[in-house]
Write a protein that holds these residues in place. Structure first.
Motif, mmCIF file in Angstrom:
data_model
loop_
_atom_site.group_PDB
_atom_site.id
_atom_site.type_symbol
_atom_site.label_atom_id
_atom_site.label_comp_id
_atom_site.label_asym_id
_atom_site.label_seq_id
_atom_site.Cartn_x
_atom_site.Cartn_y
_atom_site.Cartn_z
ATOM 1 N N UNK A 28 0.834 -1.204 0.000
ATOM 2 C CA UNK A 28 0.000 0.000 0.000
ATOM 3 C C UNK A 28 0.866 1.250 0.000
ATOM 4 N N UNK A 29 1.885 1.280 0.846
ATOM 5 C CA UNK A 29 2.768 2.439 0.928
ATOM 6 C C UNK A 29 3.580 2.617 -0.345
ATOM 7 N N UNK A 30 4.058 1.524 -0.910
ATOM 8 C CA UNK A 30 4.807 1.602 -2.164
ATOM 9 C C UNK A 30 3.926 2.172 -3.271
ATOM 10 N N UNK A 31 2.688 1.736 -3.314
ATOM 11 C CA UNK A 31 1.752 2.238 -4.335
ATOM 12 C C UNK A 31 1.451 3.721 -4.156
ATOM 13 N N UNK A 32 1.663 4.229 -2.951
ATOM 14 C CA UNK A 32 1.475 5.664 -2.698
ATOM 15 C C UNK A 32 2.769 6.450 -2.896
ATOM 16 N N UNK A 33 3.838 5.757 -3.317
ATOM 17 C CA UNK A 33 5.069 6.457 -3.648
ATOM 18 C C UNK A 33 6.160 6.390 -2.608
ATOM 19 N N UNK A 34 6.015 5.539 -1.583
ATOM 20 C CA UNK A 34 7.014 5.459 -0.524
ATOM 21 C C UNK A 34 7.875 4.221 -0.707
ATOM 22 N N UNK A 35 9.200 4.457 -0.750
ATOM 23 C CA UNK A 35 10.144 3.378 -1.039
ATOM 24 C C UNK A 35 10.487 2.632 0.237
ATOM 25 N N UNK A 36 9.715 1.641 0.554
ATOM 26 C CA UNK A 36 9.969 0.807 1.731
ATOM 27 C C UNK A 36 10.155 -0.621 1.244
ATOM 28 N N UNK A 37 11.350 -1.128 1.429
ATOM 29 C CA UNK A 37 11.693 -2.440 0.870
ATOM 30 C C UNK A 37 11.034 -3.590 1.608
ATOM 31 N N UNK A 38 10.910 -3.466 2.914
ATOM 32 C CA UNK A 38 10.350 -4.569 3.692
ATOM 33 C C UNK A 38 9.794 -4.032 4.998
ATOM 34 N N UNK A 39 8.631 -4.550 5.387
ATOM 35 C CA UNK A 39 8.077 -4.284 6.711
ATOM 36 C C UNK A 39 7.891 -5.623 7.399
#
Length: 398
Positions: free
Chosen positions: A328-339
């Protein structure tokens, strides 16, 4: 390399010693902090011995401030160039001019770096003196000492059934995405632990190791943050850093709040501007604005829901949920590789982070508001040798 020979010595020195699977997995990636400090500290002080202090007039000050601003402006241009798609084939007529331009900027920054480091150190030191954090008129200890380069990463380990920073291992800088994910997967399979390789914003070696890939406001903030760790080390707060998770969070959050304020003051002096605001969740990718999406709120919600799932023993469901939220965060433009659990275990140490549920952020902000100055706040915070002492102080009204 030093980690490999250290492992050989341990194996040869004891016939009963058997390295664990985790130790073997870490051999190619460990970073030797002591070796780094020994190799960089002499260079810093040699440069200082040859350095003629330029603070004899406003013109000299402004020249050095201009040089520092140019250094970080060049860094921004370098990031822009390196983010461009690389033309295929060495013979491509576009590839060589781009490579030449990138190398020219790298060479230019390398030639400027030592003097820029001195400028930043002097600016932060002057503010520390103004805040009364000096041991002698005009002298702070330990001296502010910084090296701009590529900091190491850290491997954070957490149990899968709860969020807890079980172990942190310093890793060599420059690991590829493939190397990070292979190491994380190896730890997951062999140790049944949640693992995450984190690119940290700086590390309090001496000199502190600060990334040169950030803008000037962030660099000043991190330099101040890491110096506060140096300063805390000689006081009860820093000596108790690893005594409990709460003390770790108290250290990191005090350094975060103090570093942000010191850095903002330094930036106002150097650039005659206020620090631009950044999202607390991370940098959106270029040309992909969040469009009203509250990433900090989304991360906090993810943490709270994950806690509930883990409390019910639903480990697989929690891990699937965290991955869905990451997407969800990646689709909003936030580069988070892993949670995963390790992601939140790392962020828990920084109570200002939306991924933390620690009350220490609000507690320290209240202490700051009741303090006469930033220096007074830092001196008070540095005197707490345990989290219980801190709470007793707050309950007593100071």
């Amino acid at each position: 390399m030093s980690g490999f020979f250290g492992l050989l010595l341990l194996i040869c020195g004891s016939g009963d010693y058997r390295p664990t699977s985790l130790e073997l997995a870490l051999v190619p990636y460990r970073h030797n902090v002591m070796t780094w400090e020994v190799s960089h500290l002499p260079d810093k002080w040699t440069h200082l011995a040859n350095y003629v202090l330029p603070w004899s007039g406003m013109q000299a000050i402004e020249e050095r401030r201009n040089q520092a601003r140019e250094y970080f402006d060049l860094g921004r241009e370098l990031r822009r160039l390196e983010s461009q798609p690389q033309p295929a084939g060495a013979a491509n007529p576009v590839a060589r001019p781009l490579a030449v331009q990138v190398q020219r900027i790298k060479d230019q920054r390398r030639a400027m770096r030592a003097e820029v480091e001195q400028t930043v150190e002097s600016e932060i030191s002057a503010i520390l003196v103004d805040e009364g954090l000096q041991i002698w008129p005009g002298l702070v200890f330990p001296p502010v000492d910084v090296h701009f380069s590529s900091p190491p990463g850290v491997l954070v380990l957490s149990p899968r059934d709860r969020i807890f920073r079980q172990q942190t291992v310093v890793l060599k800088p420059g690991m590829t995405r493939e190397e990070k994910e292979a190491l994380e997967q190896q730890v997951f399979e062999s140790e049944n632990l949640s693992a995450l390789v984190v690119e940290i914003g700086g590390i309090a070696t001496y000199p502190s190791n600060i990334p040169d890939s950030v803008d000037l406001p962030r660099a000043l903030e991190v330099v101040a943050h890491e110096w506060l760790h140096h300063w805390f080390f000689f006081r009860p707060l820093g000596r108790g850093f690893w005594d409990s998770p709460e003390m770790t969070t108290l250290n990191e959050t005090a350094a975060t709040l103090g570093g942000a304020e010191l850095g903002a003051t330094a930036y106002a002096a150097m650039a005659e501007a206020t620090v631009p605001e950044e999202t607390p969740a991370g940098r959106p990718e270029p040309n992909r604005p969040p469009a009203g999406f509250d990433a900090a709120k989304a991360i906090r919600e993810t943490r709270l829901q994950t806690e509930q799932l883990l409390a019910r023993g639903e480990i697989l469901e929690a891990e699937a949920y965290m991955e869905n939220r990451r997407q969800l965060l990646v689709n909003r433009g936030y580069r988070i590789r892993k949670i995963n659990q390790a992601f939140f275990a790392f962020r828990e140490s920084y109570a200002t982070d939306p991924g933390s549920i620690s009350p220490i952020d609000d507690q320290l902000r209240g202490l700051r508001q009741s303090s006469d100055s930033l220096g007074d706040f830092l001196r008070t915070a540095a005197g707490f040798g345990s989290y219980e002492e801190f709470l007793e102080y707050l309950e007593s009204g100071g």
